[in-house]
Design a protein around this motif. Structure first.
Motif, PDB file in Angstrom:
ATOM      1  N   ALA A 215       0.955  -1.356  -0.033  1.00  0.00           N
ATOM      2  CA  ALA A 215       0.067   0.022   0.120  1.00  0.00           C
ATOM      3  C   ALA A 215       1.004   1.102   0.066  1.00  0.00           C
ATOM      4  O   ALA A 215       1.856   1.275   0.721  1.00  0.00           O
ATOM      5  N   SER A 216       0.135   2.288  -0.683  1.00  0.00           N
ATOM      6  CA  SER A 216       1.002   3.685  -0.672  1.00  0.00           C
ATOM      7  C   SER A 216      -0.010   4.550  -0.728  1.00  0.00           C
ATOM      8  O   SER A 216      -1.027   4.648  -1.275  1.00  0.00           O
ATOM      9  N   ALA A 217       0.429   5.890  -0.067  1.00  0.00           N
ATOM     10  CA  ALA A 217      -0.490   7.028  -0.025  1.00  0.00           C
ATOM     11  C   ALA A 217      -0.761   7.772  -1.386  1.00  0.00           C
ATOM     12  O   ALA A 217       0.000   7.520  -2.256  1.00  0.00           O
ATOM     13  N   LEU A 218      -2.092   7.800  -1.703  1.00  0.00           N
ATOM     14  CA  LEU A 218      -2.372   8.656  -2.749  1.00  0.00           C
ATOM     15  C   LEU A 218      -2.645   9.925  -2.508  1.00  0.00           C
ATOM     16  O   LEU A 218      -3.441  10.341  -1.549  1.00  0.00           O
ATOM     17  N   PRO A 219      -1.964  11.130  -3.186  1.00  0.00           N
ATOM     18  CA  PRO A 219      -1.999  12.360  -2.733  1.00  0.00           C
ATOM     19  C   PRO A 219      -3.320  13.021  -3.544  1.00  0.00           C
ATOM     20  O   PRO A 219      -3.186  14.242  -4.288  1.00  0.00           O
ATOM     21  N   THR A 251     -17.363  20.668  -8.236  1.00  0.00           N
ATOM     22  CA  THR A 251     -16.579  21.553  -9.312  1.00  0.00           C
ATOM     23  C   THR A 251     -15.250  21.794  -8.811  1.00  0.00           C
ATOM     24  O   THR A 251     -14.402  22.651  -9.238  1.00  0.00           O
ATOM     25  N   LEU A 252     -14.886  21.540  -7.447  1.00  0.00           N
ATOM     26  CA  LEU A 252     -13.615  21.690  -7.030  1.00  0.00           C
ATOM     27  C   LEU A 252     -12.364  20.787  -7.866  1.00  0.00           C
ATOM     28  O   LEU A 252     -12.467  19.637  -8.005  1.00  0.00           O
ATOM     29  N   ARG A 253     -11.313  21.637  -8.327  1.00  0.00           N
ATOM     30  CA  ARG A 253     -10.391  20.911  -9.246  1.00  0.00           C
ATOM     31  C   ARG A 253      -9.138  20.433  -8.613  1.00  0.00           C
ATOM     32  O   ARG A 253      -8.405  20.029  -9.039  1.00  0.00           O
ATOM     33  N   GLN A 254      -8.883  20.799  -7.185  1.00  0.00           N
ATOM     34  CA  GLN A 254      -7.650  20.566  -6.491  1.00  0.00           C
ATOM     35  C   GLN A 254      -7.641  19.178  -6.203  1.00  0.00           C
ATOM     36  O   GLN A 254      -8.654  18.419  -5.699  1.00  0.00           O
ATOM     37  N   ARG A 255      -6.416  18.359  -6.555  1.00  0.00           N
ATOM     38  CA  ARG A 255      -6.072  16.910  -6.236  1.00  0.00           C
ATOM     39  C   ARG A 255      -7.320  16.053  -6.645  1.00  0.00           C
ATOM     40  O   ARG A 255      -7.522  15.417  -5.898  1.00  0.00           O
ATOM     41  N   ASN A 256      -7.524  16.228  -7.793  1.00  0.00           N
ATOM     42  CA  ASN A 256      -8.819  15.335  -8.233  1.00  0.00           C
ATOM     43  C   ASN A 256      -8.165  14.332  -9.279  1.00  0.00           C
ATOM     44  O   ASN A 256      -9.241  13.643  -9.796  1.00  0.00           O
ATOM     45  N   CYS A 257      -6.922  14.512  -9.570  1.00  0.00           N
ATOM     46  CA  CYS A 257      -6.481  13.444 -10.797  1.00  0.00           C
ATOM     47  C   CYS A 257      -4.945  13.129 -10.465  1.00  0.00           C
ATOM     48  O   CYS A 257      -4.259  14.058 -10.122  1.00  0.00           O
ATOM     49  N   LEU A 258      -4.784  11.864 -10.572  1.00  0.00           N
ATOM     50  CA  LEU A 258      -3.207  11.532 -10.461  1.00  0.00           C
ATOM     51  C   LEU A 258      -2.812  10.629 -11.507  1.00  0.00           C
ATOM     52  O   LEU A 258      -3.454   9.898 -12.090  1.00  0.00           O
ATOM     53  N   THR A 260       0.375   7.811 -12.823  1.00  0.00           N
ATOM     54  CA  THR A 260       1.473   6.938 -12.203  1.00  0.00           C
ATOM     55  C   THR A 260       2.210   6.406 -13.805  1.00  0.00           C
ATOM     56  O   THR A 260       1.424   6.062 -14.572  1.00  0.00           O
ATOM     57  N   THR A 261       3.326   6.301 -13.822  1.00  0.00           N
ATOM     58  CA  THR A 261       3.965   5.645 -14.947  1.00  0.00           C
ATOM     59  C   THR A 261       4.999   4.594 -14.271  1.00  0.00           C
ATOM     60  O   THR A 261       5.996   3.908 -15.113  1.00  0.00           O
ATOM     61  N   GLN A 268       1.815  11.634  -9.861  1.00  0.00           N
ATOM     62  CA  GLN A 268       2.087  13.107 -10.263  1.00  0.00           C
ATOM     63  C   GLN A 268       0.542  13.544 -10.477  1.00  0.00           C
ATOM     64  O   GLN A 268      -0.449  13.044 -11.007  1.00  0.00           O
ATOM     65  N   GLN A 269       0.368  15.013  -9.999  1.00  0.00           N
ATOM     66  CA  GLN A 269      -0.743  15.552 -10.543  1.00  0.00           C
ATOM     67  C   GLN A 269      -0.682  16.000 -11.990  1.00  0.00           C
ATOM     68  O   GLN A 269       0.419  16.456 -12.390  1.00  0.00           O
TER      69      GLN A 269
END
Length: 342
Positions: A215-219, A251-258, A260-261, A268-269
């Motif tokens: 498990a790892s944290a999701l920002p 409608t808040l756009r902050q930290r709503n998508c991440l 990973t590669t 990353q956002q």
């Protein structure tokens, strides 16, 4: 009880035309409104064959690309909300509901009859998602019981389900849960891995790899029951996109998508995120991604790094055909729509 309702009723073509790289236009077209309040389960097998499921114990099937639908209610389940559906062909499908008691039903005759293959009335039982690695191997996952996420396995196409022993189930943190928003937060990978995401007080990426859970944290936005990671689209074992946010402030756009590669080791956002809370995300090809939620639908043509509006019309779930090019959405008031692809 089988209900043959032809809902080709209204092809409202409207919603928005969006130029992509100045060459093509993608159109979001409303195909129908099914006889149910909400659809969150969607399984698109080909450009022609798709299944949907939702409230009132209702399941729908279309064999002509969503133009006509056959709607059926699973007998004795008029209060069930089928949040996830997995179909194998035009005859065989499996549905699981959210809430207690928990039911899993299976049909092998196109929905004419249904067999109950799992039942659990344990207090607090709540299944969120189901996925199949092959036509035989599948998992269903639910919110924590005994401080561990609930986990079921099948090895015969959903005809029988076994509960994973407690020591084999991933532990949950306090206030952590899974969202049954679009049946797209659990993915069984071809290499044997399993991968799911969580939200609530804590949001995490949790992966089963080489016989152990990591498990790892999701920002992503978190810290309340309405916040967290709601949907994940996996392109390959290393590349994935997560969307979510706060459905009470959609409608808040902050930290709503991440993005990973590296298989979820780091996230990353995007440079330009979607326009708010999104409950579902789907890869279409190596570059094109769609995301939808109650406040609208967005598109990215560079693998999720930059998002732009497709429509102010919002849905619960978006999914691309497993074999083909079609992209369908489903949501509240029984709405089913299609995105035209160049």
């Amino acid at each position: 009880m089988l209900k043959n309702l032809c809902c080709c009723c209204l092809c409202y073509c409207l919603i928005l035309f969006l130029p992509v790289h100045g060459q093509h236009k993608r159109t979001l077209q409303l195909l129908t409104r099914g006889p149910l309040k909400s659809i969150r389960g969607l399984c698109v097998l080909t450009d022609s064959l798709l299944w949907a499921s939702g409230t009132g114990g209702m399941v729908g099937k279309s064999t002509n690309g969503g133009r006509q639908w056959q709607w059926m209610q699973v007998p004795g389940c008029d209060s069930c909300d089928w949040r996830a559906i997995n179909a194998f062909n035009a005859q065989e499908a499996v549905v699981v509901n959210a809430g207690e008691p928990a039911h899993i039903f299976r049909t092998q005759d196109g929905g004419a009859t249904w067999q109950q293959v799992y039942y659990n009335d344990t207090k607090g039982i709540f299944f969120d998602d189901m996925d199949f690695r092959t036509s035989q191997e599948g998992w269903a996952i639910g919110d924590p019981l005994q401080e561990h996420f609930m986990l079921l396995h099948t090895q015969n196409g959903g005809r029988q389900w076994d509960t994973a022993p407690l020591q084999q189930r991933p532990p949950a943190l306090k206030g952590e849960a899974i969202f049954a928003a679009s049946a797209s937060n659990l993915h069984l990978l071809p290499n044997g891995d399993a991968w799911f995401i969580t939200g609530g007080d804590t949001a995490r990426s949790i992966r089963y790899r080489q016989g152990r859970w990591e498990a790892s944290a999701l920002p992503v936005t978190q810290g309340a029951p309405s916040r967290g990671a709601f949907s994940m689209a996996v392109r390959n074992p290393m590349q994935a996109i997560v969307v979510g946010g706060d459905y009470q402030a959609d409608t808040l756009r902050q930290r709503n998508c991440l993005l990973t590669t590296n298989g979820g080791s780091t996230w990353q956002q995007p440079a330009v995120p979607p326009r708010g809370y999104r409950s579902s995300v789907a890869w279409i090809n190596n570059n094109t991604v769609f995301a939808t939620g109650t406040s609208g639908t967005d598109i990215s043509t560079d693998g999720g790094r930059h998002w732009q509006p497709l429509s102010n019309e919002g849905f619960h779930v978006v999914q691309a055909a497993q074999k083909g090019k079609a992209v369908f959405l489903a949501g509240s008031n029984g709405r089913i729509a299609q995105i035209s692809m160049p």
